[in-house]
Design a protein around this motif. Structure first.
Motif, PDB file in Angstrom:
ATOM      1  N   GLU A   1      31.547 -15.104  58.798  1.00  0.00           N
ATOM      2  CA  GLU A   1      30.942 -14.535  60.002  1.00  0.00           C
ATOM      3  C   GLU A   1      30.010 -15.543  60.666  1.00  0.00           C
ATOM      4  O   GLU A   1      30.007 -15.692  61.894  1.00  0.00           O
ATOM      5  CB  GLU A   1      30.180 -13.255  59.650  1.00  0.00           C
ATOM      6  N   ALA A   2      29.204 -16.235  59.872  1.00  0.00           N
ATOM      7  CA  ALA A   2      28.296 -17.240  60.426  1.00  0.00           C
ATOM      8  C   ALA A   2      29.077 -18.364  61.097  1.00  0.00           C
ATOM      9  O   ALA A   2      28.698 -18.857  62.174  1.00  0.00           O
ATOM     10  CB  ALA A   2      27.396 -17.793  59.323  1.00  0.00           C
ATOM     11  N   GLU A   3      30.174 -18.757  60.486  1.00  0.00           N
ATOM     12  CA  GLU A   3      31.008 -19.822  61.033  1.00  0.00           C
ATOM     13  C   GLU A   3      31.595 -19.410  62.380  1.00  0.00           C
ATOM     14  O   GLU A   3      31.555 -20.176  63.355  1.00  0.00           O
ATOM     15  CB  GLU A   3      32.115 -20.145  60.031  1.00  0.00           C
ATOM     16  N   LEU A   4      32.116 -18.188  62.462  1.00  0.00           N
ATOM     17  CA  LEU A   4      32.731 -17.713  63.695  1.00  0.00           C
ATOM     18  C   LEU A   4      31.707 -17.530  64.809  1.00  0.00           C
ATOM     19  O   LEU A   4      31.981 -17.808  65.981  1.00  0.00           O
ATOM     20  CB  LEU A   4      33.450 -16.386  63.448  1.00  0.00           C
ATOM     21  N   HIS A   5      30.516 -17.075  64.447  1.00  0.00           N
ATOM     22  CA  HIS A   5      29.504 -16.759  65.464  1.00  0.00           C
ATOM     23  C   HIS A   5      28.590 -17.935  65.771  1.00  0.00           C
ATOM     24  O   HIS A   5      27.718 -17.813  66.645  1.00  0.00           O
ATOM     25  CB  HIS A   5      28.669 -15.564  65.003  1.00  0.00           C
ATOM     26  N   GLY A   6      28.770 -19.056  65.073  1.00  0.00           N
ATOM     27  CA  GLY A   6      27.875 -20.184  65.289  1.00  0.00           C
ATOM     28  C   GLY A   6      26.449 -19.852  64.906  1.00  0.00           C
ATOM     29  O   GLY A   6      25.488 -20.265  65.563  1.00  0.00           O
ATOM     30  N   ALA A   7      26.291 -19.075  63.833  1.00  0.00           N
ATOM     31  CA  ALA A   7      24.978 -18.604  63.411  1.00  0.00           C
ATOM     32  C   ALA A   7      24.525 -19.321  62.141  1.00  0.00           C
ATOM     33  O   ALA A   7      25.342 -19.836  61.365  1.00  0.00           O
ATOM     34  CB  ALA A   7      25.026 -17.091  63.151  1.00  0.00           C
ATOM     35  N   ASP A   8      23.216 -19.342  61.935  1.00  0.00           N
ATOM     36  CA  ASP A   8      22.672 -19.804  60.664  1.00  0.00           C
ATOM     37  C   ASP A   8      22.941 -18.740  59.604  1.00  0.00           C
ATOM     38  O   ASP A   8      23.033 -17.544  59.915  1.00  0.00           O
ATOM     39  CB  ASP A   8      21.165 -20.034  60.765  1.00  0.00           C
ATOM     40  N   LEU A   9      23.045 -19.182  58.360  1.00  0.00           N
ATOM     41  CA  LEU A   9      23.240 -18.257  57.244  1.00  0.00           C
ATOM     42  C   LEU A   9      22.076 -18.380  56.279  1.00  0.00           C
ATOM     43  O   LEU A   9      21.823 -19.446  55.729  1.00  0.00           O
ATOM     44  CB  LEU A   9      24.552 -18.551  56.521  1.00  0.00           C
ATOM     45  N   ASP A  10      21.353 -17.290  56.097  1.00  0.00           N
ATOM     46  CA  ASP A  10      20.281 -17.234  55.111  1.00  0.00           C
ATOM     47  C   ASP A  10      20.777 -16.489  53.874  1.00  0.00           C
ATOM     48  O   ASP A  10      21.103 -15.298  53.952  1.00  0.00           O
ATOM     49  CB  ASP A  10      19.066 -16.498  55.683  1.00  0.00           C
ATOM     50  N   MET A  11      20.851 -17.201  52.762  1.00  0.00           N
ATOM     51  CA  MET A  11      21.218 -16.598  51.488  1.00  0.00           C
ATOM     52  C   MET A  11      19.919 -16.225  50.778  1.00  0.00           C
ATOM     53  O   MET A  11      19.098 -17.089  50.470  1.00  0.00           O
ATOM     54  CB  MET A  11      22.034 -17.577  50.654  1.00  0.00           C
ATOM     55  N   VAL A  12      19.754 -14.934  50.527  1.00  0.00           N
ATOM     56  CA  VAL A  12      18.487 -14.431  50.001  1.00  0.00           C
ATOM     57  C   VAL A  12      18.711 -13.775  48.643  1.00  0.00           C
ATOM     58  O   VAL A  12      19.603 -12.932  48.483  1.00  0.00           O
ATOM     59  CB  VAL A  12      17.861 -13.408  50.973  1.00  0.00           C
ATOM     60  N   HIS A  13      17.899 -14.186  47.682  1.00  0.00           N
ATOM     61  CA  HIS A  13      17.938 -13.553  46.362  1.00  0.00           C
ATOM     62  C   HIS A  13      16.529 -13.108  45.993  1.00  0.00           C
ATOM     63  O   HIS A  13      15.581 -13.894  46.036  1.00  0.00           O
ATOM     64  CB  HIS A  13      18.459 -14.530  45.304  1.00  0.00           C
ATOM     65  N   ALA A  14      16.385 -11.823  45.683  1.00  0.00           N
ATOM     66  CA  ALA A  14      15.087 -11.286  45.279  1.00  0.00           C
ATOM     67  C   ALA A  14      14.946 -11.361  43.770  1.00  0.00           C
ATOM     68  O   ALA A  14      15.862 -10.992  43.027  1.00  0.00           O
ATOM     69  CB  ALA A  14      14.960  -9.840  45.760  1.00  0.00           C
TER      70      ALA A  14
ATOM     71  N   GLY B   1      30.374 -28.378  57.325  1.00  0.00           N
ATOM     72  CA  GLY B   1      29.430 -29.006  58.232  1.00  0.00           C
ATOM     73  C   GLY B   1      29.143 -28.205  59.481  1.00  0.00           C
ATOM     74  O   GLY B   1      28.495 -28.685  60.403  1.00  0.00           O
ATOM     75  N   VAL B   2      29.589 -26.950  59.536  1.00  0.00           N
ATOM     76  CA  VAL B   2      29.437 -26.127  60.734  1.00  0.00           C
ATOM     77  C   VAL B   2      28.251 -25.185  60.603  1.00  0.00           C
ATOM     78  O   VAL B   2      27.499 -24.980  61.552  1.00  0.00           O
ATOM     79  CB  VAL B   2      30.730 -25.323  61.003  1.00  0.00           C
ATOM     80  N   VAL B   3      28.068 -24.614  59.433  1.00  0.00           N
ATOM     81  CA  VAL B   3      27.060 -23.579  59.235  1.00  0.00           C
ATOM     82  C   VAL B   3      25.805 -24.178  58.604  1.00  0.00           C
ATOM     83  O   VAL B   3      25.881 -24.873  57.584  1.00  0.00           O
ATOM     84  CB  VAL B   3      27.608 -22.450  58.334  1.00  0.00           C
ATOM     85  N   ASN B   4      24.679 -23.885  59.228  1.00  0.00           N
ATOM     86  CA  ASN B   4      23.392 -24.267  58.645  1.00  0.00           C
ATOM     87  C   ASN B   4      23.015 -23.214  57.616  1.00  0.00           C
ATOM     88  O   ASN B   4      22.710 -22.072  57.966  1.00  0.00           O
ATOM     89  CB  ASN B   4      22.328 -24.361  59.740  1.00  0.00           C
ATOM     90  N   VAL B   5      23.049 -23.576  56.334  1.00  0.00           N
ATOM     91  CA  VAL B   5      22.798 -22.639  55.239  1.00  0.00           C
ATOM     92  C   VAL B   5      21.398 -22.864  54.687  1.00  0.00           C
ATOM     93  O   VAL B   5      21.019 -23.986  54.365  1.00  0.00           O
ATOM     94  CB  VAL B   5      23.834 -22.795  54.115  1.00  0.00           C
ATOM     95  N   ARG B   6      20.639 -21.771  54.588  1.00  0.00           N
ATOM     96  CA  ARG B   6      19.320 -21.822  53.964  1.00  0.00           C
ATOM     97  C   ARG B   6      19.327 -20.908  52.747  1.00  0.00           C
ATOM     98  O   ARG B   6      19.804 -19.768  52.822  1.00  0.00           O
ATOM     99  CB  ARG B   6      18.236 -21.385  54.948  1.00  0.00           C
TER     100      ARG B   6
END
Length: 289
Positions: free
Chosen positions: A172-185, A226-231
């Motif tokens: 979804e992030a790749e298609l929408h050109g969005a950043d992806l925040d991976m969050v673990h509590a 190299g498309v998605v900025n992953v944090r």
């Protein structure tokens, strides 16, 4: 034929917002859009045409709901092949069955009583608990509904390995050109004991484990795109609160579901239940298997 995006409509404002969201998603994915309505929807959720209305009048109303919805999609996008489906089972049952052949099922969030906008209707809860495909419940304010934050949040659980949940969020992030925040509590039991000593070593061990889980959860192909900025964010706290806070400036919150079976049937976990009711943006519930 490509697996369609399926959207359930009942003519209400929340379902029309879901329809618009689903139409945009279908256009982006290059998929057809199936617009589904059941005359039983109103009775199932406790609203809709009176039972005193004749069967033919209810059929006319149902046809109008479907036809109007398809017209809305056609006006919104010429790229989407939309078609209506009028069904006569209860909507949760039919949408769950149709999810076997769907890329995703999209539903609106429906308010109830004095907490309008917070409570998800029974159709949405049952479909999210039982569907075979991802289920997206469209909720939130205009900026998130129009994907204005360009940010997607995915909750990573204890699996610590690539999963359909993270893969869905990454795509979804790749298609929408969005950043992806991976969050673990994560939580440190020592902090929850009254008057506990400052177990810094224990705290650091829990934090390091959380960061390892996030590293292992990223799909192998993610680093090469190299498309998605992953944090990656390892946050101490209860998962419900951490995810709701992270979603405050997101276009989509993605969570996984490992369904539990009880005497009442298939059940969602407490984290899924909380975000479906209270998230400030659309929520995607993705089955782990």
């Amino acid at each position: 034929m490509d697996q369609p995006v399926i959207v359930g409509v009942d003519g209400s404002d929340p379902s029309l917002r879901a329809l618009a969201w689903a139409a945009d998603e279908a256009a982006l994915h290059g998929l057809p859009l199936s617009v589904v309505h059941s005359p039983a929807w109103g009775a199932y959720e406790g609203y809709g045409p009176s039972l005193g209305i004749s069967r033919s009048a209810r059929r006319i109303h149902a046809d109008n709901v479907v036809g109007t919805a398809v017209e809305r999609v056609n006006r919104r996008s010429t790229e989407v092949k939309a078609y209506g489906e009028l069904v006569y089972e209860d909507p949760a049952t039919v949408l769950t069955r149709m999810s076997r052949e769907a890329s995703m099922v999209v539903l609106g969030s429906r308010g109830a009583g004095g907490l309008a906008g917070l409570l998800l209707g029974s159709v949405g809860l049952e479909v999210a608990a039982r569907a075979h495909s991802p289920v997206v419940v469209v909720r939130g304010e205009d900026k998130s509904l129009h994907r204005g934050y360009r940010r997607i949040v995915v909750g990573v659980d204890e699996a610590g390995e690539p999963s359909p949940v993270v893969e869905f969020a990454f795509h979804e992030a790749e298609l929408h050109g969005a950043d992806l925040d991976m969050v673990h509590a994560w939580r440190c039991p020592a902090r929850e004991v009254p008057d506990h000593p400052d177990h810094l070593t224990d705290i650091e061990r829990h934090r390091a484990l959380a960061e390892q889980i996030l590293t292992e959860a990223l799909p192998p192909t993610a680093g090469s795109s190299g498309v998605v900025n992953v944090r990656r964010r390892a946050v101490e706290g209860h998962a419900r609160r951490v995810l709701l806070d992270a979603a405050s400036t997101a276009d989509l919150l993605v969570v996984g579901v490992r369904r539990r079976k009880s005497h009442a049937g298939m059940q969602l976990g407490p984290v899924d239940y909380a975000v479906l009711h209270h998230a400030p943006c659309p929520v995607a519930v993705v089955p782990h298997a």
